[in-house]
Design a protein around this motif. Structure first.
Motif, PDB file in Angstrom:
ATOM      1  N   LEU A 102      51.519  50.475-160.390  1.00 41.16           N
ATOM      2  CA  LEU A 102      50.689  50.665-161.510  1.00 41.16           C
ATOM      3  C   LEU A 102      50.201  50.353-161.491  1.00 41.16           C
ATOM      4  CD1 LEU A 102      53.751  50.011-164.402  1.00 41.16           C
ATOM      5  CD2 LEU A 102      53.491  51.845-163.221  1.00 41.16           C
ATOM      6  N   CYS A 103      48.725  51.079-161.410  1.00 39.41           N
ATOM      7  CA  CYS A 103      46.957  50.468-161.253  1.00 39.41           C
ATOM      8  C   CYS A 103      46.436  51.385-163.078  1.00 39.41           C
ATOM      9  CB  CYS A 103      46.353  51.797-160.647  1.00 39.41           C
ATOM     10  SG  CYS A 103      47.082  51.909-158.650  1.00 39.41           S
ATOM     11  N   THR A 104      45.812  50.260-163.947  1.00 40.31           N
ATOM     12  CA  THR A 104      44.865  50.616-164.384  1.00 40.31           C
ATOM     13  C   THR A 104      43.462  49.246-164.878  1.00 40.31           C
ATOM     14  OG1 THR A 104      45.520  50.788-166.919  1.00 40.31           O
ATOM     15  CG2 THR A 104      46.229  49.088-165.841  1.00 40.31           C
ATOM     16  N   ASN A 105      42.642  50.102-165.607  1.00 46.12           N
ATOM     17  CA  ASN A 105      41.917  49.046-165.415  1.00 46.12           C
ATOM     18  C   ASN A 105      41.763  48.647-166.695  1.00 46.12           C
ATOM     19  OD1 ASN A 105      41.215  50.315-168.111  1.00 46.12           O
ATOM     20  ND2 ASN A 105      40.047  51.918-166.990  1.00 46.12           N
ATOM     21  N   ASN A 106      41.308  47.236-167.431  1.00 47.33           N
ATOM     22  CA  ASN A 106      41.337  46.338-168.537  1.00 47.33           C
ATOM     23  C   ASN A 106      40.236  46.161-169.205  1.00 47.33           C
ATOM     24  OD1 ASN A 106      42.817  44.064-168.609  1.00 47.33           O
ATOM     25  ND2 ASN A 106      41.052  42.534-168.069  1.00 47.33           N
ATOM     26  N   GLU A 107      40.320  47.786-169.605  1.00 46.61           N
ATOM     27  CA  GLU A 107      39.052  48.428-170.539  1.00 46.61           C
ATOM     28  C   GLU A 107      40.219  48.119-171.905  1.00 46.61           C
ATOM     29  OE1 GLU A 107      38.130  51.738-173.155  1.00 46.61           O
ATOM     30  OE2 GLU A 107      38.359  52.357-170.976  1.00 46.61           O
ATOM     31  N   ASN A 108      39.721  46.749-173.063  1.00 47.90           N
ATOM     32  CA  ASN A 108      39.660  46.352-174.162  1.00 47.90           C
ATOM     33  C   ASN A 108      41.171  45.412-173.280  1.00 47.90           C
ATOM     34  OD1 ASN A 108      37.884  47.813-175.574  1.00 47.90           O
ATOM     35  ND2 ASN A 108      39.436  49.290-175.515  1.00 47.90           N
ATOM     36  N   ASP A 109      41.004  45.064-172.591  1.00 49.39           N
ATOM     37  CA  ASP A 109      42.158  43.756-171.825  1.00 49.39           C
ATOM     38  C   ASP A 109      43.475  44.091-171.384  1.00 49.39           C
ATOM     39  OD1 ASP A 109      40.272  41.951-171.876  1.00 49.39           O
ATOM     40  OD2 ASP A 109      40.721  41.378-175.115  1.00 49.39           O
ATOM     41  N   ILE A 110      43.252  45.907-171.788  1.00 51.77           N
ATOM     42  CA  ILE A 110      45.047  46.971-171.871  1.00 51.77           C
ATOM     43  C   ILE A 110      46.348  46.030-170.772  1.00 51.77           C
ATOM     44  CG2 ILE A 110      43.781  48.601-170.284  1.00 51.77           C
ATOM     45  CD1 ILE A 110      45.851  50.335-171.073  1.00 51.77           C
ATOM     46  N   CYS A 111      44.932  46.414-169.491  1.00 49.86           N
ATOM     47  CA  CYS A 111      45.726  45.678-168.271  1.00 49.86           C
ATOM     48  C   CYS A 111      46.489  44.023-167.977  1.00 49.86           C
ATOM     49  CB  CYS A 111      45.278  45.494-167.009  1.00 49.86           C
ATOM     50  SG  CYS A 111      46.096  45.021-165.845  1.00 49.86           S
ATOM     51  N   GLU A 112      45.925  43.442-168.970  1.00 49.28           N
ATOM     52  CA  GLU A 112      46.664  41.896-169.221  1.00 49.28           C
ATOM     53  C   GLU A 112      47.546  41.973-170.344  1.00 49.28           C
ATOM     54  OE1 GLU A 112      43.290  38.156-167.669  1.00 49.28           O
ATOM     55  OE2 GLU A 112      42.317  40.357-168.878  1.00 49.28           O
ATOM     56  N   LEU A 166      51.139  45.601-159.782  1.00 53.33           N
ATOM     57  CA  LEU A 166      50.827  45.927-160.982  1.00 53.33           C
ATOM     58  C   LEU A 166      49.071  45.725-160.524  1.00 53.33           C
ATOM     59  CD1 LEU A 166      49.606  46.754-164.066  1.00 53.33           C
ATOM     60  CD2 LEU A 166      49.925  44.615-165.092  1.00 53.33           C
ATOM     61  N   LEU A 167      48.063  46.831-160.443  1.00 56.10           N
ATOM     62  CA  LEU A 167      46.880  46.672-159.605  1.00 56.10           C
ATOM     63  C   LEU A 167      45.944  46.874-160.485  1.00 56.10           C
ATOM     64  CD1 LEU A 167      47.526  48.346-156.719  1.00 56.10           C
ATOM     65  CD2 LEU A 167      48.343  46.251-157.113  1.00 56.10           C
ATOM     66  N   GLU A 168      45.404  45.601-160.863  1.00 53.09           N
ATOM     67  CA  GLU A 168      43.936  46.120-162.336  1.00 53.09           C
ATOM     68  C   GLU A 168      42.435  46.262-161.919  1.00 53.09           C
ATOM     69  OE1 GLU A 168      41.152  42.990-164.242  1.00 53.09           O
ATOM     70  OE2 GLU A 168      43.844  41.753-164.586  1.00 53.09           O
ATOM     71  N   GLY A 169      41.555  47.448-162.294  1.00 57.47           N
ATOM     72  CA  GLY A 169      40.376  47.836-162.155  1.00 57.47           C
ATOM     73  C   GLY A 169      40.584  49.269-161.638  1.00 57.47           C
ATOM     74  N   ASP A 170      39.796  49.212-161.495  1.00 53.16           N
ATOM     75  CA  ASP A 170      39.643  51.200-161.319  1.00 53.16           C
ATOM     76  C   ASP A 170      40.029  51.186-160.103  1.00 53.16           C
ATOM     77  OD1 ASP A 170      38.252  53.633-160.210  1.00 53.16           O
ATOM     78  OD2 ASP A 170      36.353  53.055-161.526  1.00 53.16           O
ATOM     79  N   ASN A 171      41.079  52.642-160.836  1.00 52.82           N
ATOM     80  CA  ASN A 171      41.876  53.757-160.163  1.00 52.82           C
ATOM     81  C   ASN A 171      41.277  54.272-158.548  1.00 52.82           C
ATOM     82  OD1 ASN A 171      41.186  55.665-161.422  1.00 52.82           O
ATOM     83  ND2 ASN A 171      42.887  56.626-162.502  1.00 52.82           N
ATOM     84  N   LEU A 172      39.877  54.349-158.944  1.00 51.54           N
ATOM     85  CA  LEU A 172      39.820  55.093-157.504  1.00 51.54           C
ATOM     86  C   LEU A 172      39.667  54.332-156.253  1.00 51.54           C
ATOM     87  CD1 LEU A 172      39.103  57.645-155.934  1.00 51.54           C
ATOM     88  CD2 LEU A 172      36.726  57.074-157.149  1.00 51.54           C
ATOM     89  N   HIS A 173      38.699  52.620-157.149  1.00 53.02           N
ATOM     90  CA  HIS A 173      39.023  51.502-156.113  1.00 53.02           C
ATOM     91  C   HIS A 173      40.210  51.429-155.718  1.00 53.02           C
ATOM     92  CE1 HIS A 173      37.375  47.060-155.477  1.00 53.02           C
ATOM     93  NE2 HIS A 173      38.677  47.075-155.125  1.00 53.02           N
ATOM     94  N   SER A 174      41.675  51.191-156.706  1.00 53.35           N
ATOM     95  CA  SER A 174      43.422  50.481-156.031  1.00 53.35           C
ATOM     96  C   SER A 174      43.508  52.151-154.901  1.00 53.35           C
ATOM     97  CB  SER A 174      43.977  50.616-156.751  1.00 53.35           C
ATOM     98  OG  SER A 174      43.397  49.379-158.272  1.00 53.35           O
TER      99      SER A 174
END
Length: 581
Positions: free
Chosen positions: A445-455, A86-94
C-alpha cells in the motif's frame, strides 16, 4: 467514398514548411526547436490531448535519487510468512522504486484515485484544484498518466487493474487507459451503487437526477482469468423456505447433480424418481432457533433450502408433462424432463379445493445465488464509519467491494498493489480474504501522509486488523532521497548501498535480521563472516554485493552450511549511478 483528412493535409503542409526553413538554418538551438515542433506535429492525434504538467516530485528527482527508509518502530512480526508493506510518501516516488523491485511481478492493482470533483479532493503541488482551474483536467490527466504508465510495467502478463472513478473523470480515464493499456485490453466498466436516494441529494431533483452510482474500470495487461462470482440473493422470502426431508445428503446431492446436467437420459429420470419416492417436504425454519445469529440463520438457509422457481397454474409444456406423470404417481415428489432437456423437481399433492398452484417447479440451491455481472447494487455503502476501526469520512470504500474485486481476480496467492491506499481498505480486505480461504496474498500500500493519514489512519487500521488475528507481518517504509552527486564527501555508490537492504526486503517480502538472513557489502565483511562458525550456523540466506569476488573456499563453506546465496541485483541503482558518473 474515402473522406479527406483535413488535419493530415495541414500537418503535412507545416512539416514541408519546416523542412524548407531548416535548409537555411545553421544555429543548433533553432534546429533543435524546429525538430521539437516536428515531433509534436507527427504525434498520434486520436484520443486525449492535455497540457503536461510538472509535479514537485518530478523536480526533486532531477537532483535527488528516491530511496526508502524503514520505520522499525512500526514493524509488526507474527510469524515467518512473507511481509506486507505500507509505503509512506508521494506514490510516484514509491512507484519509481517499485519498478526496480516489482517489474512484471504484481498480480492485481486496485486504486481509488482522487475524483477531481473541484471540491478539495485533489491536491496538485501545494494546493487543491478548484472547479475554476482552467487546467484542472489536464493536471489530473498528467498526474494519472505518469502513475498508470508505471503501473502497467508492474503488472504480470495476466495481471489486472481495477480503478474506482465517478462521473467527473470517467470518460477521460477510459480514453487514457485505452491509450496506456490498449483498447483491446479493456474488460469492463462496472457500475456500483454507492448511495441511496435519500437526504440532501433528493432536494435537487428539479435540477438533475440524483447520483447513486460510481464506476470501476477493469483492464487486463494481456491475459485474463476472471472468477465466476456468485453472490447470495438479497432477500429471503417465501420462495426460499422449502426443506427436502426423508432422504440422505448423498441423495440430495445426486438430485442436484442430475438437475444441472447438460444432457439427460432415461436412466437419469428413473434414478431421480427412485429418490423422490422417499422425499417428504418441510420448512427450513424447522432448522432454526431464536438463539442463532442472523448470519448463522442465513448460512443454514443457503445450505438447506430449495427454491420455488416458478408456479404454473395454467398451460405450458412443463404443466402438460407434470399432469401426465401425476396421474400415475402418488409420491410427494417426482421429476420431469422437459422438451428443452431440463429436469424439474415437482412437488406433488395438489388439492383441487385448495388455492395452491397446480405445479411447483423446484430447483436446487444453485439458484439461491446470482452473478452481479457489471451492475453491483448489493453492497452496503452506508455505515462505513464503523469499518476498519478508523474514522475516514471522505472516500472510504466498502470492504465488501474490495473483497469482491480481489475474489474476482481468481488468485489466492496474489501480490496486490494499491498506490492510492487512503484508509487502507485494500490491506484489510487482503487480510480478511486470507483468513477466510487460507490464501497467501500479500499487499503493498502506498499513500502520502497528508494530515497524518498514513500514520494515524492507514497504519492504525492495518495494525488493528493484523493484531485482531495475530497472523500477519507488516513493514512500514518512508520515502527519502539521496543527493544525485558523486564526490569524495558524497560517494553515491556508498550512499545508495546503505539503502539496498530496504529494496531487497521489499522485493522478496522478507526481514533481513542480521542473523538468519544477512546482507554483506564488502569483502572484509565476507572474510569476517566466513571465519565465524556461530554466524555460519545461524545464517540461512545471504545477500552479497555483485562487486564481491568469492574464493572457492568461501563458496564451499556456504555450501557446507546450506546457506542460500543471492547476488544483489545491479538494476536497483545501476542507471542512476551511470547517469551521475
Amino acid at each position: 467514398m474515402e473522406t479527406t483528412n483535413l488535419s493530415k493535409i495541414k500537418r503535412e503542409k507545416m512539416l514541408r514548411t519546416i523542412n524548407e526553413i531548416k535548409k537555411s538554418v545553421t544555429n543548433d538551438e533553432i534546429l533543435n526547436n524546429l525538430s521539437l515542433i516536428e515531433n509534436e506535429l507527427t504525434k498520434k492525434k486520436f484520443g486525449l490531448i492535455w497540457e503536461e504538467h510538472e509535479e514537485r516530485v518530478d523536480i526533486e528527482l532531477k537532483s535527488k535519487i528516491p530511496t526508502f527508509e524503514e520505520v522499525k518502530s512500526k514493524q509488526i512480526i507474527n510469524n515467518d510468512k512473507k511481509y506486507n508493506f505500507l509505503l509512506e510518501g508521494d506514490n510516484l516516488h514509491s512507484l519509481y522504486l517499485l519498478e526496480k523491485t516489482h517489474k512484471e511481478k504484481i498480480d492485481l492493482i486496485i486504486i481509488d484515485p482522487p475524483y477531481n470533483t473541484g471540491s478539495n479532493d485533489f491536491m496538485y503541488g501545494d494546493s487543491y484544484l478548484g472547479i475554476d482551474d482552467e487546467y484542472r483536467h489536464s493536471k489530473w490527466l498528467s498526474f494519472m498518466s505518469k502513475r498508470l504508465n508505471i503501473a502497467k510495467k508492474l503488472l504480470k502478463d495476466d495481471g489486472l487493474i481495477f480503478i474506482n472513478i465517478d462521473d467527473n473523470e470517467q470518460a477521460e480515464l477510459r480514453l487514457l487507459c485505452d491509450d496506456i493499456f490498449g483498447e483491446n485490453n479493456f474488460v469492463n466498466c462496472i457500475c456500483v451503487k454507492m448511495s441511496e436516494p435519500t437526504g440532501v441529494k433528493m432536494s435537487h431533483c428539479d435540477k438533475r437526477l440524483p447520483k447513486l452510482k460510481e464506476y470501476v474500470l477493469l483492464y487486463k495487461k494481456n491475459k485474463i482469468n476472471l472468477k465466476n462470482i456468485q453472490i447470495p440473493k438479497e432477500k429471503w422470502d417465501s420462495e426460499y423456505k422449502i426443506l427436502i426431508k426423508g432422504v440422505s445428503e448423498a441423495d440430495v446431492s445426486k438430485l442436484k447433480e442430475k438437475m444441472n446436467k447438460e444432457f439427460l437420459d432415461d436412466d437419469d429420470v428413473i434414478e431421480c424418481d427412485n429418490i423422490c419416492k422417499k422425499i417428504t417436504f418441510g420448512s427450513v425454519n424447522e432448522l432454526l432457533n431464536n438463539n442463532m445469529s442472523e448470519s448463522d440463520k442465513n448460512k443454514i438457509k443457503y445450505e438447506n433450502a430449495w427454491r420455488i422457481v416458478r408456479d404454473v397454474a395454467t398451460t405450458g409444456g412443463a404443466k402438460k408433462l407434470a399432469d401426465e406423470k401425476r396421474k400415475i404417481n402418488s409420491n410427494s415428489a417426482f421429476v420431469i424432463r422437459t422438451p428443452q432437456n431440463k429436469m424439474y423437481l415437482i412437488k406433488n399433492g395438489y388439492n383441487e379445493s385448495s388455492s395452491q398452484p397446480r405445479i411447483k417447479l423446484l430447483f436446487a440451491d444453485q439458484y439461491l445465488t446470482n452473478n452481479p455481472c457489471d451492475l453491483w447494487q448489493d453492497i452496503k455503502t452506508t455505515g462505513l464509519d464503523n469499518e476498519g476501526y478508523v474514522s475516514f469520512l471522505n472516500g472510504k470504500k466498502p470492504l465488501k467491494l474490495i473483497e469482491r474485486i480481489i475474489d474476482l481476480s481468481n488468485k489466492s496467492d496474489a501480490i496486490i498493489l494499491d498506490f492510492f491506499a487512503g484508509s487502507g481498505t485494500t490491506g484489510e480486505a487482503v487480510l480478511n480474504m486470507n483468513k477466510n480461504d487460507g490464501g497467501t496474498r500479500t499487499f503493498i500500500l502506498c499513500t502520502n501522509n497528508e494530515n497524518d493519514i498514513c500514520e494515524n489512519i492507514t497504519y492504525k487500521r492495518l495494525s488493528k486488523s493484523i493484531c485482531k488475528d495475530n497472523n500477519d507481518n507488516l513493514k512500514y517504509y518512508r520515502t527519502s532521497y539521496v543527493p544525485r552527486i558523486n564526490t569524495d564527501e558524497e560517494n553515491l555508490s556508498k550512499n545508495l548501498m546503505v539503502n539496498i537492504k530496504n529494496l531487497i526486503q521489499l522485493e522478496n517480502g522478507i526481514e533481513i535480521d542480521g542473523r538468519i538472513v544477512r546482507i554483506l557489502l564488502t569483502e572484509d565483511e565476507i572474510d569476517t563472516f566466513t571465519a565465524n562458525d556461530k554466524d555460519l550456523n545461524e545464517c540461512e540466506k545471504l545477500y552479497i554485493s555483485s562487486d564481491i569476488l568469492l574464493t572457492s573456499k568461501q563458496g564451499k563453506k556456504f555450501k557446507d552450511y546450506n546457506i542460500e546465496l543471492f547476488i544483489i541485483p545491479e538494476y536497483y541503482f545501476e542507471e542512476e549511478i551511470r547517469e551521475v558518473a
